[in-house]
Design an enzyme around this catalytic site. Structure first.
Site, PDB file in Angstrom:
ATOM      1  N   ASP A   1     -27.032  34.482  15.861  1.00 21.70           N
ATOM      2  CA  ASP A   1     -26.114  34.811  14.603  1.00 21.70           C
ATOM      3  C   ASP A   1     -25.891  36.139  14.679  1.00 21.70           C
ATOM      4  O   ASP A   1     -26.745  37.105  14.743  1.00 21.70           O
ATOM      5  CB  ASP A   1     -26.359  34.665  13.273  1.00 21.70           C
ATOM      6  CG  ASP A   1     -26.589  32.972  12.915  1.00 21.70           C
ATOM      7  OD1 ASP A   1     -26.049  32.113  13.771  1.00 21.70           O
ATOM      8  OD2 ASP A   1     -26.723  32.654  11.900  1.00 21.70           O
TER       9      ASP A   1
ATOM     10  N   ARG B   1     -21.493  27.916  20.094  1.00 20.03           N
ATOM     11  CA  ARG B   1     -22.117  29.082  19.932  1.00 20.03           C
ATOM     12  C   ARG B   1     -23.390  29.164  21.107  1.00 20.03           C
ATOM     13  O   ARG B   1     -24.326  28.195  20.825  1.00 20.03           O
ATOM     14  CB  ARG B   1     -22.805  29.247  18.576  1.00 20.03           C
ATOM     15  CG  ARG B   1     -21.885  29.446  17.383  1.00 20.03           C
ATOM     16  CD  ARG B   1     -21.422  30.853  17.247  1.00 20.03           C
ATOM     17  NE  ARG B   1     -22.649  31.766  17.486  1.00 20.03           N
ATOM     18  CZ  ARG B   1     -23.472  31.614  16.258  1.00 20.03           C
ATOM     19  NH1 ARG B   1     -23.108  31.274  15.283  1.00 20.03           N
ATOM     20  NH2 ARG B   1     -24.588  32.286  16.480  1.00 20.03           N
TER      21      ARG B   1
ATOM     22  N   ASP C   1     -23.564  22.760  13.254  1.00 24.17           N
ATOM     23  CA  ASP C   1     -24.677  23.424  13.288  1.00 24.17           C
ATOM     24  C   ASP C   1     -25.961  22.596  13.688  1.00 24.17           C
ATOM     25  O   ASP C   1     -25.865  21.455  13.852  1.00 24.17           O
ATOM     26  CB  ASP C   1     -25.161  24.212  12.096  1.00 24.17           C
ATOM     27  CG  ASP C   1     -25.648  25.463  12.122  1.00 24.17           C
ATOM     28  OD1 ASP C   1     -26.350  25.801  13.304  1.00 24.17           O
ATOM     29  OD2 ASP C   1     -25.717  26.509  11.251  1.00 24.17           O
TER      30      ASP C   1
ATOM     31  N   LYS D   1     -17.434  22.920  12.397  1.00 24.25           N
ATOM     32  CA  LYS D   1     -18.498  23.677  12.999  1.00 24.25           C
ATOM     33  C   LYS D   1     -19.718  22.607  12.855  1.00 24.25           C
ATOM     34  O   LYS D   1     -19.839  22.539  11.671  1.00 24.25           O
ATOM     35  CB  LYS D   1     -18.810  24.849  12.461  1.00 24.25           C
ATOM     36  CG  LYS D   1     -19.790  25.675  13.186  1.00 24.25           C
ATOM     37  CD  LYS D   1     -20.039  27.223  12.384  1.00 24.25           C
ATOM     38  CE  LYS D   1     -21.539  27.633  12.323  1.00 24.25           C
ATOM     39  NZ  LYS D   1     -21.256  29.024  11.901  1.00 24.25           N
TER      40      LYS D   1
ATOM     41  N   SER E   1     -22.906  24.150  17.915  1.00 26.32           N
ATOM     42  CA  SER E   1     -24.068  25.176  17.911  1.00 26.32           C
ATOM     43  C   SER E   1     -25.003  24.712  18.773  1.00 26.32           C
ATOM     44  O   SER E   1     -26.305  25.378  18.944  1.00 26.32           O
ATOM     45  CB  SER E   1     -24.581  25.614  16.639  1.00 26.32           C
ATOM     46  OG  SER E   1     -23.523  25.717  15.588  1.00 26.32           O
TER      47      SER E   1
END
Ligand code: NAG
Ligand code: NAG
Ligand code: NAG
Length: 432
Positions: free
Chosen positions: A219, A215, A158, A156, A190
């Site tokens: 969040d 994403r 970010d 992942k 992200s």
């Protein structure tokens, strides 16, 4: 474009355009530390909940021993706050030596030995959101290689502490770098969440080519408000988001918070049902060691998981919002099946929602209906039968439908060249 043709076009496009690492042909499932355990690094006072190898081993044991792995929950994913504040002498990221004394490669072995996969977290920027070393453009390649050397299966990435230019270069660069390692590593970006989540800032065609999931939005937090905010944003923008999803490439509305503190039982069912409609990745962020039986039953509902994991990988959508506060969601599934979710936003009492399948856009015919949460097969419906669904406040009724009489209709005005052999396999509300 109408939903029917739209689905065909999608089935064509995704096969050729998806990120070519062969991974995540259905939405990935597993467990991710962030929402439940955040950046708790206080192992002295909170040894069983701090971000440490112990936590990830505990969760791996639970996934392997409590029936999760067999259902498809195979990823154990580390989030922020795992690393040391300094890179090593060769400039590589390294795990915090006190909290991960055995190191990430050993943790990867532990996880692989249990038939599971390990995910890790990085941040394209000078620092991670939690202030740990980030991955700058000049360290993308070395970080990808480090993760591959360690036996990591998913990343992942970010986007804290960076800017548009860095993100525009860095996200595709990491995709290439992961590929260049030769190790199949699922890639969660992200990026769109940092660009407002919508075109023209976000190019979903490009995302599908470089990431397995992304994403789009804020969040998730441990509250019903947070779940509702996410559902509203994804539904409001569904026409832009739905075509982006397909095998190997998924919109990610964020983690499942079922089993934590913020949701009632009804709300937990609603999150699970709506995440299945959205073809969302199913990453639980909860404490599998202390999960209630009620939460477990929702998260381990086989039919519901089967719906989420449907091989066609077509994301569903909200069909309508009734004045009563009931919203109807729909997703087409393989073998002519489909799912309907009746979701109540009311706050008074169970609501008796009345409608026909015809009015929801279904073709004439007879339909077998299975109630996903009660586990009961209901009396067969024709398209004209008035049915009543009793929906609890902030709850759902979820149906799996399949036609008992197979009817193929070419829609008027449809371009026959688009009528692929999937035509018989896609259940079809043609909106009237
Ligand atoms: C790298 O990309 C090529 C071409 O797109 C693909 O065939 C290959 O499977 C990819 N390898 C990995 C490890 O992702
Ligand atoms: C973006 O960040 C990079 C690296 O920190 C920096 O060199 C560049 O000037 C920044 N660009 C803008 C437009 O702020
Ligand atoms: C979006 O990305 C695709 C694939 O990379 C590219 O062909 C297309 O030109 C991009 N669209 C825009 C508006 O930049």
């Amino acid at each position: 474009m109408d939903p029917l043709l739209f689905a065909f076009a999608l089935a064509f496009c995704t096969a050729t355009l998806a990120l070519d690492n062969g991974l995540m042909r259905t939405p990935p499932m597993g467990w991710l530390a962030w929402e439940r355990f955040r950046c708790d690094i206080d192992c002295k006072h909170d040894p069983s909940n701090c971000i440490s190898e112990r936590l990830f081993r505990d969760m791996a044991d639970r996934l392997a021993e409590d029936g999760w792995r067999e259902l498809g929950y195979i990823y154990i994913n580390i989030d922020d706050c795992w690393s040391s504040m300094q890179r090593d002498k060769q400039g590589r990221l390294q795990a915090d030596p006190d909290r991960f004394p055995s190191g990430i490669p050993e943790l990867a072995r532990y996880i692989h030995d249990r038939g599971l996969k390990l995910g890790i977290y990085g941040d394209l920027g000078t620092h991670t959101c939690g202030g740990y070393p980030g991955t700058t453009l000049d360290t993308v390649a070395v970080d990808a290689q480090t993760f591959a050397d360690w036996g990591v299966d998913m990343l992942k990435l970010d986007g804290c502490y960076s800017n548009d230019t860095v993100q525009q270069k860095g996200y595709p660069l990491m995709s290439k770098a992961l590929n260049a390692t030769g190790r199949p590593i699922g890639y969660s970006c992200s990026w769109p969440a940092y660009q407002g989540g919508l075109p023209p800032n976000v190019n979903y065609t490009q995302l599908g080519e470089i990431c397995n999931l992304w994403r789009n939005y804020d969040d998730i937090e441990d509250s019903w408000d947070s779940v509702l905010g996410i559902v509203d944003w994804f539904s409001t923008n569904q026409d832009l988001l739905q075509p982006a999803a397909g095998p190997g490439q998924w919109n990610d509305p964020d983690m499942l918070i079922i089993g934590n503190f913020g949701l009632s039982l009804e709300q937990s069912r609603s999150q699970m049902a709506l995440w299945a409609i959205m073809a969302a990745p199913l990453f639980m962020s909860n404490d599998l060691r202390t999960l209630s039986n009620e939460a477990r039953a929702i998260l381990q509902n086989k039919v519901l998981i089967g719906i989420n994991q449907d091989p066609l990988g077509i994301q569903g959508n909200r069909l309508l919002k009734e004045k009563s506060g009931v919203e109807v969601f729909w997703r087409p599934l393989s073998e002519s099946a489909s799912t309907l979710v009746f979701f109540s936003r009311r706050t008074d009492m169970p609501y008796h929602y009345k409608n026909t399948l015809w009015k929801l856009g279904y073709l004439p015919g007879n339909y077998k209906v299975y109630d996903v949460f009660t586990g009961r097969t209901m009396p067969e419906l024709t398209h004209q039968t008035y049915f009543t669904a009793s929906i609890n406040p902030s709850g759902v009724v979820m149906w799996l439908l399949s036609p008992t009489v197979h009817r193929v209709q070419t829609q008027e005005g449809a371009n026959p060249s688009l009528l692929h052999n999937h035509v018989e396999e896609i259940a079809r509300p043609i909106l009237l």
